[in-house]
Design a protein around this motif. Structure first.
Motif, PDB file in Angstrom:
ATOM      1  N   GLU A   1       8.991   2.193 -30.895  1.00  3.58           N
ATOM      2  CA  GLU A   1       7.706   1.784 -30.306  1.00  3.58           C
ATOM      3  C   GLU A   1       7.856   1.673 -28.796  1.00  3.58           C
ATOM      4  OE1 GLU A   1       4.422   0.995 -29.377  1.00  3.58           O
ATOM      5  OE2 GLU A   1       4.225   0.275 -31.445  1.00  3.58           O
ATOM      6  N   ASP A   2       6.969   2.299 -28.036  1.00  7.55           N
ATOM      7  CA  ASP A   2       7.094   2.265 -26.575  1.00  7.55           C
ATOM      8  C   ASP A   2       6.318   1.115 -25.937  1.00  7.55           C
ATOM      9  OD1 ASP A   2       4.704   3.705 -27.343  1.00  7.55           O
ATOM     10  OD2 ASP A   2       4.468   4.216 -25.219  1.00  7.55           O
TER      11      ASP A   2
ATOM     12  N   ASP B   1       5.982   4.427 -34.288  1.00 10.54           N
ATOM     13  CA  ASP B   1       4.761   4.584 -33.510  1.00 10.54           C
ATOM     14  C   ASP B   1       4.486   6.080 -33.369  1.00 10.54           C
ATOM     15  OD1 ASP B   1       2.643   4.144 -31.713  1.00 10.54           O
ATOM     16  OD2 ASP B   1       3.991   4.048 -29.978  1.00 10.54           O
TER      17      ASP B   1
ATOM     18  N   GLN C   1       2.098   7.392 -31.176  1.00 19.03           N
ATOM     19  CA  GLN C   1       1.855   7.687 -29.763  1.00 19.03           C
ATOM     20  C   GLN C   1       3.053   7.276 -28.923  1.00 19.03           C
ATOM     21  OE1 GLN C   1      -2.115   5.643 -29.626  1.00 19.03           O
ATOM     22  NE2 GLN C   1      -2.587   7.362 -28.303  1.00 19.03           N
ATOM     23  N   LEU C   2       3.988   8.201 -28.766  1.00 16.72           N
ATOM     24  CA  LEU C   2       5.193   7.954 -27.980  1.00 16.72           C
ATOM     25  C   LEU C   2       5.252   8.958 -26.833  1.00 16.72           C
ATOM     26  CD1 LEU C   2       7.785   7.604 -30.902  1.00 16.72           C
ATOM     27  CD2 LEU C   2       7.120   5.765 -29.339  1.00 16.72           C
TER      28      LEU C   2
ATOM     29  N   LYS D   1      -2.645  -0.092 -36.381  1.00 21.40           N
ATOM     30  CA  LYS D   1      -2.717  -1.007 -35.251  1.00 21.40           C
ATOM     31  C   LYS D   1      -4.170  -1.368 -35.020  1.00 21.40           C
ATOM     32  CE  LYS D   1       1.164   0.746 -32.568  1.00 21.40           C
ATOM     33  NZ  LYS D   1       1.482   1.592 -31.421  1.00 21.40           N
TER      34      LYS D   1
HETATM   35 MN    MN Z   1       2.888   3.971 -28.340  1.00 17.46          MN
END
Ligand code: MN
Length: 128
Positions: free
Chosen positions: A8-9, A52, A54-55, A104
């Protein structure tokens, strides 16, 4: 107790997910991008991976594909965690090798049980 890798970013999401899982008695490993996540997964062999989608640089779909290419991680549950609530993204994450999906924003009241549900059910239902 399970060993769970979170890729996770976003600092806040990472902090929250780690806090909830540690409170639930689990060991947590953290990675902030796909390359790090793939390296940690290979060396630590976690019981479950939260991914995640969206990285930066390498998105979650590419990460899932890379994780599944590792023989030792073929059976490891990979759960996509994404803010995209669209069915197409869920399908795409399943196609990339994920076993399920958690949406999320992380709900502190349900997150632990959503994750442990994937630890309890065997994932070896897909044929080779
Ligand atoms: Mn992300």
């Amino acid at each position: 107790m399970a060993k769970i890798l979170i890729i996770e970013d976003n600092e806040q999401n990472l902090y929250l997910a780690t806090f909830i899982l540690k409170t639930g008695g689990h060991e947590v490993l953290e990675a902030k991008d796909g390359a790090e996540g793939i390296a940690v997964a290979a060396s630590e062999n976690p019981d479950l991976i939260l991914l995640d989608i969206q990285l930066p640089v390498m998105d979650g779909y590419a990460v899932a594909t890379a994780l599944r290419a590792n023989e030792n991680l073929r059976e490891t549950p990979i759960i996509a965690v994404t803010s995209y609530a669209m069915a197409g993204d869920r399908e795409r994450s399943l196609e990339a090798g994920c076993d399920g999906h958690i949406e999320k924003p992380i709900n502190p009241e349900t997150f632990l049980s959503e994750v442990t549900e994937f630890l309890e059910q065997p994932t070896a239902t897909q044929g080779d």
